[in-house]
Design a protein around this motif. Structure first.
Motif, short mmCIF file in Angstrom:
data_model
loop_
_atom_site.label_atom_id
_atom_site.label_comp_id
_atom_site.label_asym_id
_atom_site.label_seq_id
_atom_site.Cartn_x
_atom_site.Cartn_y
_atom_site.Cartn_z
N ALA A 49 22.27 38.10 28.58
CA ALA A 49 23.42 37.82 27.70
C ALA A 49 23.45 36.36 27.26
CB ALA A 49 24.72 38.18 28.40
N GLU A 51 22.35 33.51 24.91
CA GLU A 51 21.80 33.33 23.57
C GLU A 51 20.56 32.43 23.61
OE1 GLU A 51 21.40 34.23 19.76
OE2 GLU A 51 23.14 34.92 20.89
N LYS A 64 18.08 40.72 24.38
CA LYS A 64 19.48 41.12 24.51
C LYS A 64 19.48 42.64 24.73
CE LYS A 64 21.64 37.27 23.31
NZ LYS A 64 23.02 36.92 23.37
N GLN A 117 27.09 41.55 23.09
CA GLN A 117 26.20 41.07 24.14
C GLN A 117 27.03 40.52 25.25
OE1 GLN A 117 22.87 41.64 23.99
NE2 GLN A 117 23.13 42.54 22.01
#
Length: 117
Positions: A49, A51, A64, A117
Protein backbone atom coordinates in the motif's frame (compact mmCIF):
# COMPACT_ATOMS: atom_id res chain seq x y z
CA UNK A 1 -33.59 -17.36 -35.71
CA UNK A 2 -31.26 -19.57 -37.72
CA UNK A 3 -28.95 -21.95 -35.89
CA UNK A 4 -25.81 -19.99 -36.86
CA UNK A 5 -27.33 -16.71 -35.64
CA UNK A 6 -28.38 -18.36 -32.37
CA UNK A 7 -24.83 -19.62 -31.77
CA UNK A 8 -23.31 -16.20 -32.50
CA UNK A 9 -25.84 -14.46 -30.24
CA UNK A 10 -25.19 -16.97 -27.45
CA UNK A 11 -21.43 -16.47 -27.67
CA UNK A 12 -21.84 -12.69 -27.65
CA UNK A 13 -24.06 -12.77 -24.56
CA UNK A 14 -21.70 -15.20 -22.82
CA UNK A 15 -18.70 -13.01 -23.60
CA UNK A 16 -20.42 -9.89 -22.29
CA UNK A 17 -21.48 -11.68 -19.09
CA UNK A 18 -17.97 -13.02 -18.50
CA UNK A 19 -16.42 -9.59 -19.11
CA UNK A 20 -18.84 -7.95 -16.68
CA UNK A 21 -18.09 -10.55 -14.00
CA UNK A 22 -14.35 -10.04 -14.35
CA UNK A 23 -14.47 -6.26 -14.45
CA UNK A 24 -16.89 -5.60 -11.60
CA UNK A 25 -15.41 -6.05 -8.09
CA UNK A 26 -18.92 -6.41 -6.67
CA UNK A 27 -19.23 -9.69 -8.53
CA UNK A 28 -16.23 -11.17 -6.77
CA UNK A 29 -15.23 -14.73 -7.45
CA UNK A 30 -13.55 -14.84 -4.04
CA UNK A 31 -15.23 -17.01 -1.46
CA UNK A 32 -13.61 -15.14 1.41
CA UNK A 33 -14.89 -12.78 4.06
CA UNK A 34 -13.94 -9.18 3.24
CA UNK A 35 -13.96 -7.98 6.85
CA UNK A 36 -11.87 -10.91 8.04
CA UNK A 37 -9.53 -10.23 5.11
CA UNK A 38 -9.16 -6.60 6.19
CA UNK A 39 -7.74 -7.71 9.55
CA UNK A 40 -5.57 -10.44 8.02
CA UNK A 41 -4.14 -8.14 5.31
CA UNK A 42 -2.65 -5.69 7.80
CA UNK A 43 0.87 -7.04 7.24
CA UNK A 44 0.44 -6.93 3.45
CA UNK A 45 -0.28 -3.22 3.51
CA UNK A 46 3.19 -2.47 4.91
CA UNK A 47 4.62 -3.01 1.41
CA UNK A 48 1.70 -3.27 -1.00
CA UNK A 49 0.00 0.00 0.00
CA UNK A 50 3.06 2.26 -0.12
CA UNK A 51 3.04 4.53 -3.17
CA UNK A 52 6.10 3.94 -5.36
CA UNK A 53 7.62 1.40 -2.96
CA UNK A 54 10.50 -0.61 -4.40
CA UNK A 55 11.91 -3.92 -3.23
CA UNK A 56 15.56 -3.66 -2.14
CA UNK A 57 16.88 -6.77 -3.88
CA UNK A 58 16.22 -7.56 -6.56
CA UNK A 59 15.04 -4.03 -7.25
CA UNK A 60 11.49 -3.84 -8.59
CA UNK A 61 8.32 -1.92 -7.86
CA UNK A 62 6.10 -3.65 -5.29
CA UNK A 63 2.66 -4.09 -6.89
CA UNK A 64 -0.46 -2.48 -5.49
CA UNK A 65 -3.11 -5.11 -4.70
CA UNK A 66 -6.33 -3.09 -4.46
CA UNK A 67 -8.75 -4.10 -7.20
CA UNK A 68 -6.71 -7.14 -8.24
CA UNK A 69 -8.81 -10.16 -9.22
CA UNK A 70 -9.26 -12.46 -6.24
CA UNK A 71 -8.52 -15.57 -8.28
CA UNK A 72 -5.12 -14.20 -9.24
CA UNK A 73 -4.30 -13.32 -5.62
CA UNK A 74 -5.38 -16.77 -4.40
CA UNK A 75 -3.27 -18.46 -7.06
CA UNK A 76 -0.25 -16.27 -6.30
CA UNK A 77 -0.41 -16.74 -2.53
CA UNK A 78 -0.79 -20.50 -2.88
CA UNK A 79 2.19 -20.59 -5.25
CA UNK A 80 4.31 -18.64 -2.74
CA UNK A 81 3.14 -20.95 0.04
CA UNK A 82 4.08 -24.08 -1.91
CA UNK A 83 7.40 -22.64 -3.06
CA UNK A 84 6.38 -22.73 -6.73
CA UNK A 85 6.73 -18.95 -6.88
CA UNK A 86 10.02 -17.49 -5.66
CA UNK A 87 10.33 -14.58 -3.22
CA UNK A 88 11.74 -15.25 0.23
CA UNK A 89 9.61 -12.72 2.10
CA UNK A 90 6.38 -13.68 0.33
CA UNK A 91 7.09 -17.39 0.83
CA UNK A 92 7.62 -16.84 4.56
CA UNK A 93 4.42 -14.82 4.93
CA UNK A 94 2.30 -17.11 2.75
CA UNK A 95 3.50 -20.20 4.63
CA UNK A 96 1.59 -18.95 7.68
CA UNK A 97 -1.72 -18.61 5.80
CA UNK A 98 -4.51 -21.18 5.66
CA UNK A 99 -6.69 -21.57 2.56
CA UNK A 100 -9.38 -19.59 4.40
CA UNK A 101 -6.92 -16.79 5.19
CA UNK A 102 -5.93 -16.61 1.53
CA UNK A 103 -9.56 -16.44 0.39
CA UNK A 104 -10.31 -13.70 2.94
CA UNK A 105 -7.28 -11.60 1.96
CA UNK A 106 -8.07 -11.99 -1.75
CA UNK A 107 -11.68 -10.93 -1.22
CA UNK A 108 -10.56 -7.89 0.75
CA UNK A 109 -8.08 -6.64 -1.84
CA UNK A 110 -10.46 -7.28 -4.73
CA UNK A 111 -13.17 -5.28 -2.92
CA UNK A 112 -10.92 -2.24 -2.48
CA UNK A 113 -10.72 -1.41 -6.17
CA UNK A 114 -7.68 0.22 -7.75
CA UNK A 115 -8.35 3.56 -6.07
CA UNK A 116 -8.66 2.04 -2.58
CA UNK A 117 -5.08 1.00 -2.05
Amino acid sequence: MARRETMICGRLIGGVALSAALLMPGLSSAQGDIEAGRAKAYTCLGCHAVEGYRNAYPSYRVPKLGGQHAGYLVSSLKAYRSGARQHTTMQALASTLSDEDIQDIAAYFESRGPEGQ
